[in-house]
Design a protein around this motif. Structure first.
Motif, PDB file in Angstrom:
ATOM      1  N   ASN A  27       0.840  -1.199   0.000  1.00  6.61           N
ATOM      2  CA  ASN A  27       0.000   0.000   0.000  1.00  6.61           C
ATOM      3  C   ASN A  27       0.879   1.254   0.000  1.00  6.61           C
ATOM      4  O   ASN A  27       2.112   1.169   0.015  1.00  6.61           O
ATOM      5  N   MET A  28       0.230   2.409   0.000  1.00  6.39           N
ATOM      6  CA  MET A  28       0.956   3.674  -0.065  1.00  6.39           C
ATOM      7  C   MET A  28       1.878   3.866   1.131  1.00  6.39           C
ATOM      8  O   MET A  28       3.037   4.298   0.983  1.00  6.39           O
ATOM      9  N   GLY A  58      -3.575  -3.064  -7.161  1.00  2.00           N
ATOM     10  CA  GLY A  58      -3.712  -2.722  -8.573  1.00  2.00           C
ATOM     11  C   GLY A  58      -2.368  -2.295  -9.140  1.00  2.00           C
ATOM     12  O   GLY A  58      -1.641  -1.510  -8.517  1.00  2.00           O
ATOM     13  N   ILE A  59      -2.027  -2.802 -10.311  1.00  2.30           N
ATOM     14  CA  ILE A  59      -0.712  -2.526 -10.878  1.00  2.30           C
ATOM     15  C   ILE A  59      -0.532  -1.043 -11.179  1.00  2.30           C
ATOM     16  O   ILE A  59       0.567  -0.493 -11.046  1.00  2.30           O
ATOM     17  N   LEU A  65       2.615   5.031  -7.639  1.00  7.38           N
ATOM     18  CA  LEU A  65       3.161   5.396  -6.334  1.00  7.38           C
ATOM     19  C   LEU A  65       4.687   5.305  -6.330  1.00  7.38           C
ATOM     20  O   LEU A  65       5.372   6.209  -5.843  1.00  7.38           O
ATOM     21  N   THR A  66       5.216   4.218  -6.893  1.00  6.28           N
ATOM     22  CA  THR A  66       6.661   4.014  -6.856  1.00  6.28           C
ATOM     23  C   THR A  66       7.386   4.969  -7.796  1.00  6.28           C
ATOM     24  O   THR A  66       8.460   5.483  -7.458  1.00  6.28           O
ATOM     25  N   ILE A  77      16.171   4.015  -6.904  1.00  7.93           N
ATOM     26  CA  ILE A  77      15.104   3.078  -6.575  1.00  7.93           C
ATOM     27  C   ILE A  77      14.763   2.248  -7.812  1.00  7.93           C
ATOM     28  O   ILE A  77      14.587   2.784  -8.902  1.00  7.93           O
ATOM     29  N   ALA A  78      14.667   0.944  -7.620  1.00 12.15           N
ATOM     30  CA  ALA A  78      14.200   0.041  -8.673  1.00 12.15           C
ATOM     31  C   ALA A  78      12.828  -0.492  -8.280  1.00 12.15           C
ATOM     32  O   ALA A  78      12.546  -0.679  -7.094  1.00 12.15           O
ATOM     33  N   LEU A  79      11.974  -0.731  -9.263  1.00 10.34           N
ATOM     34  CA  LEU A  79      10.666  -1.343  -9.029  1.00 10.34           C
ATOM     35  C   LEU A  79      10.703  -2.739  -9.630  1.00 10.34           C
ATOM     36  O   LEU A  79      10.902  -2.903 -10.837  1.00 10.34           O
TER      37      LEU A  79
END
Length: 284
Positions: A27-28, A58-59, A65-66, A77-79
């Motif tokens: 989540n956020m 949800g994708i 967000l990321t 930062i990597a997702l």
């Protein structure tokens, strides 16, 4: 800054002999906690989304967000997709802007795992997306993927060498005694096996199921070549415990911020602790 490829972070970690923390989000507030901890420690970080997280949040929400967090952050930062089990799911994440994916073909025979991994690599590498694969089975449960203790198989060093030669994968998750979820006792890692794998494989190695692994064992694993350490359960524990405490302290409270705020702070604290153990503080 924009999202970066995971392989960029792991290559630096391997040369610097530390590990990058890969933290699962749902989540956020957890996304915010991961970024806040990384900023406080001046550390690179990997934000992971599992199949369960994508189904829950949800994708579109996960990626938005990321990406926003990465744009505002001063640390790389990597997702990353955690435990993707199908080519279709990997491609969905690629289309939505993930900078890294994991294709988990560990339940398949070796050659089928290699074929599936190569199919993913061929599809996404030219997009700058890094690929993690898994060889051997990690015990416990990860969303809807369950491996019983009897079925849990350690990674064979010779197979690891062969797998990497045939795929040239960017990162390899190995099974050396960790498990997903909460441990019933203290896990005992097979460090000799890890050393044998490291001697045969130059690819960055990944340790899954690391919540609950003693600090000294994590440090030992990193010293023997682990470059990425996954943490999920410890974050959930800290987050839920803090939220529960806040609610129990004032059962009539109806403002969700009064519960989720302390939960976010607790998650940030545990993530910072892990980053320090991994040796990635100041490596951004």
């Amino acid at each position: 800054m924009a999202l970066v490829s995971m392989v960029e972070l792991l290559d630096k970690a391997q040369k610097g002999k530390y590990a990058v923390g890969a933290f699962n989000c749902n989540n956020m507030e957890i996304v915010q906690a991961i970024v806040a901890a990384a900023e406080a420690e001046k550390a690179p970080v990997i934000i992971q989304a599992s199949q369960g997280a994508i189904k829950y949040a949800g994708i579109e929400y996960i990626t938005t967000l990321t990406k926003l967090a990465a744009e505002k952050a001063s640390v790389p930062i990597a997702l990353h997709l955690d435990h993707g089990t199908s080519f279709a799911q990997v491609m969905q994440c690629a289309r939505h802007g993930f900078s890294s994916v994991m294709i988990d073909g560990s339940k398949h025979p070796l050659e089928d795992n290699i074929a599936l991994t190569n199919k993913v690599i061929e599809a996404v590498r030219h997009l700058g997306i890094s690929v993690e694969a898994e060889l051997g089975k990690i015990g416990g449960t990860e969303d809807d993927i369950t491996v019983s203790e009897r079925e849990a198989l350690f990674t064979d060093p010779e197979e690891a060498e062969y797998f990497v030669q045939k795929t040239q994968v960017d990162a390899l998750a190995i099974a050396i005694g960790t498990a997903h979820g909460q441990y019933k006792g203290t896990p005992k890692l097979d460090f000799d096996r890890l050393t044998q794998i490291r001697e045969r494989v130059s690819t960055p190695l990944v340790l899954h199921g690391s919540s609950g692994v003693p600090e000294d064992a994590l440090r030992e694993a990193i010293s023997r070549g682990v470059c990425k350490v996954n943490i999920d359960t410890n974050i959930r524990e800290a987050f839920v415990f803090a939220a529960r405490q806040a609610l129990e302290g004032n059962p009539k409270e109806i403002d969700p911020r009064k519960m989720l705020g302390p939960a976010r702070e607790a998650a940030t604290k545990i993530i910072q602790e892990k980053i320090r153990i991994f040796g990635s503080t100041g490596k951004a």
